[in-house]
Design an enzyme around this catalytic site. Structure first.
Site, PDB file in Angstrom:
ATOM      1  N   GLU A   3       0.859  -1.178   0.000  1.00 22.96           N
ATOM      2  CA  GLU A   3       0.000   0.000   0.000  1.00 22.96           C
ATOM      3  C   GLU A   3       0.903   1.238   0.000  1.00 22.96           C
ATOM      4  O   GLU A   3       2.116   1.122  -0.150  1.00 22.96           O
ATOM      5  CB  GLU A   3      -0.935  -0.038   1.219  1.00 22.96           C
ATOM      6  CG  GLU A   3      -1.782  -1.309   1.270  1.00 22.96           C
ATOM      7  CD  GLU A   3      -2.692  -1.381   2.495  1.00 22.96           C
ATOM      8  OE1 GLU A   3      -3.062  -0.330   3.040  1.00 22.96           O
ATOM      9  OE2 GLU A   3      -3.028  -2.508   2.909  1.00 22.96           O
ATOM     10  N   HIS A 105      12.334 -14.322 -12.355  1.00 24.09           N
ATOM     11  CA  HIS A 105      11.153 -13.457 -12.462  1.00 24.09           C
ATOM     12  C   HIS A 105      11.502 -11.988 -12.668  1.00 24.09           C
ATOM     13  O   HIS A 105      10.733 -11.111 -12.308  1.00 24.09           O
ATOM     14  CB  HIS A 105      10.237 -13.622 -11.245  1.00 24.09           C
ATOM     15  CG  HIS A 105       9.932 -15.045 -10.900  1.00 24.09           C
ATOM     16  ND1 HIS A 105       9.190 -15.857 -11.735  1.00 24.09           N
ATOM     17  CD2 HIS A 105      10.303 -15.804  -9.837  1.00 24.09           C
ATOM     18  CE1 HIS A 105       9.111 -17.056 -11.189  1.00 24.09           C
ATOM     19  NE2 HIS A 105       9.772 -17.058 -10.051  1.00 24.09           N
ATOM     20  N   ARG A 125       4.557 -13.317  -9.285  1.00 20.44           N
ATOM     21  CA  ARG A 125       3.161 -13.688  -9.536  1.00 20.44           C
ATOM     22  C   ARG A 125       2.528 -12.900 -10.679  1.00 20.44           C
ATOM     23  O   ARG A 125       1.390 -13.166 -11.061  1.00 20.44           O
ATOM     24  CB  ARG A 125       2.356 -13.526  -8.244  1.00 20.44           C
ATOM     25  CG  ARG A 125       2.903 -14.442  -7.143  1.00 20.44           C
ATOM     26  CD  ARG A 125       2.075 -14.389  -5.904  1.00 20.44           C
ATOM     27  NE  ARG A 125       0.729 -14.908  -6.126  1.00 20.44           N
ATOM     28  CZ  ARG A 125      -0.220 -14.931  -5.203  1.00 20.44           C
ATOM     29  NH1 ARG A 125       0.027 -14.453  -4.006  1.00 20.44           N
ATOM     30  NH2 ARG A 125      -1.415 -15.418  -5.473  1.00 20.44           N
ATOM     31  N   ARG A 273     -11.831 -10.716   1.495  1.00 18.38           N
ATOM     32  CA  ARG A 273     -10.745 -10.030   2.194  1.00 18.38           C
ATOM     33  C   ARG A 273     -11.082  -9.975   3.682  1.00 18.38           C
ATOM     34  O   ARG A 273     -12.236  -9.807   4.065  1.00 18.38           O
ATOM     35  CB  ARG A 273     -10.563  -8.614   1.652  1.00 18.38           C
ATOM     36  CG  ARG A 273     -10.508  -8.577   0.139  1.00 18.38           C
ATOM     37  CD  ARG A 273      -9.902  -7.311  -0.358  1.00 18.38           C
ATOM     38  NE  ARG A 273      -8.468  -7.284  -0.064  1.00 18.38           N
ATOM     39  CZ  ARG A 273      -7.696  -6.243  -0.338  1.00 18.38           C
ATOM     40  NH1 ARG A 273      -8.219  -5.179  -0.875  1.00 18.38           N
ATOM     41  NH2 ARG A 273      -6.419  -6.274  -0.062  1.00 18.38           N
TER      42      ARG A 273
END
Ligand SMILES: [Zn+2]
Length: 300
Positions: A3, A105, A125, A273
């Site tokens: 965040e 990755h 991901r 969530r």
């Protein structure tokens, strides 16, 4: 998912390294992570990193090309500019790399002539996104988001939060209203403000909106000073963890005693969530000023 405090931590970690660095090449190694089509070419030789900005959860790397033409009729030489926007998603992040091989990755790398390290974007991901653009405001990552939560004024915040019919939980996490807050800091901010996550934004009076604003500012600033929260995958660009997860008051504390009243912290799952809160300290009918004075007396 990172965040605002985690993205701001990355910005601060990388700013000095990136600003003023001369590029040799920028290569995309996996095109699936790139979005937007406003730029056909990538920055490379002759380009310089001009600084790193942030809006909400989006990190913005600025580039300029030196000595490119003159503005018609103007005295100032202007260079071509380009921005690389990145949204971290679940597992994306920037790293400085010194080794000859890129880590697994790695989807993008930027090399410099005057820096020992190169900068790479790693995203196992692949929920993160990057976008090159000349106009960040019109980009697909930023064109539909509200003002940055840390930059919003008390009056702007009050205007936003008191004019929505959404719950406080939904309103704080709605990036179209305010950019930057997700599940972790929403829970921490509402607990500190003593407000129920289920109350509607438009039910707040002006004083409650101010209390919520100051809670939001102090939680985000404290989290930034701790290097963000490492919950699942976020680490700083040098691999260190953030430290704010140790200071969480409700997030991840299901069943443990509330630091204010001692009752167990509640967890409910909404839209897949987890929401953490104290049903006593954040009961819908509870006076905000009372919970603040209780907390102040506990802190002092
Ligand atoms: Zn409590």
């Amino acid at each position: 998912m990172p965040e605002l405090p985690e993205v701001e931590t990355s910005r601060k970690d990388l700013e000095e390294f990136f600003t003023g660095a001369s590029l040799t090449v920028c290569r995309i190694l996996d095109r699936r992570i790139r979005i937007g089509d406003s730029c056909s070419s990538l920055p490379g030789d002759g380009w310089v990193g001009t600084g790193i900005g942030r809006h909400g959860k989006t990190l913005i790397l600025g580039f300029s090309k030196k000595g490119q033409g003159k503005e018609a009729g103007g005295p100032q030489e202007i260079g071509e500019v380009l921005f690389l926007l990145s949204r971290f998603g679940m597992s994306g992040g920037w790293r400085r790399i010194d080794t000859s091989r890129n880590p697994p990755h790695t989807h993008l790398e930027i090399r410099f002539s005057d820096r020992h390290s190169r900068l790479v974007w790693i995203d196992p991901r692949r929920f993160g996104r990057i976008e090159f653009t000349k106009s960040p405001d019109k980009s697909s990552l930023l064109s539909h988001v509200g003002p940055d939560t840390l930059s919003v004024s008390p009056d702007e915040f009050e205007e936003i939060v008191r004019n929505t019919s959404r719950s406080l939980r939904g309103a704080l996490m709605d990036q179209r209203l305010l950019a930057g807050i997700g599940n972790i800091y929403m829970a921490e901010i509402l607990f500190r403000a003593g407000l129920s996550p289920f109350r509607k934004g438009r039910s707040l009076n002006r004083r409650e909106a101010r209390v919520l604003y100051s809670s939001l500012q102090s939680i985000l600033r404290a989290a930034i000073s701790e290097g963000g929260s490492t919950i699942h995958s976020f680490t700083r660009e040098d691999g260190r963890n953030g430290g704010y997860q140790k200071l969480h008051l409700v997030y991840g504390r299901e069943g443990q005693p509330c630091f204010q009243c001692g009752l167990p912290i509640q967890k409910v799952v909404l839209e897949s969530r987890s929401l953490y809160y104290c049903s006593f300290c954040q009961s819908p009918g509870k006076s905000t000023s009372r919970s603040i004075s209780r907390r102040d007396s506990l802190e002092n």
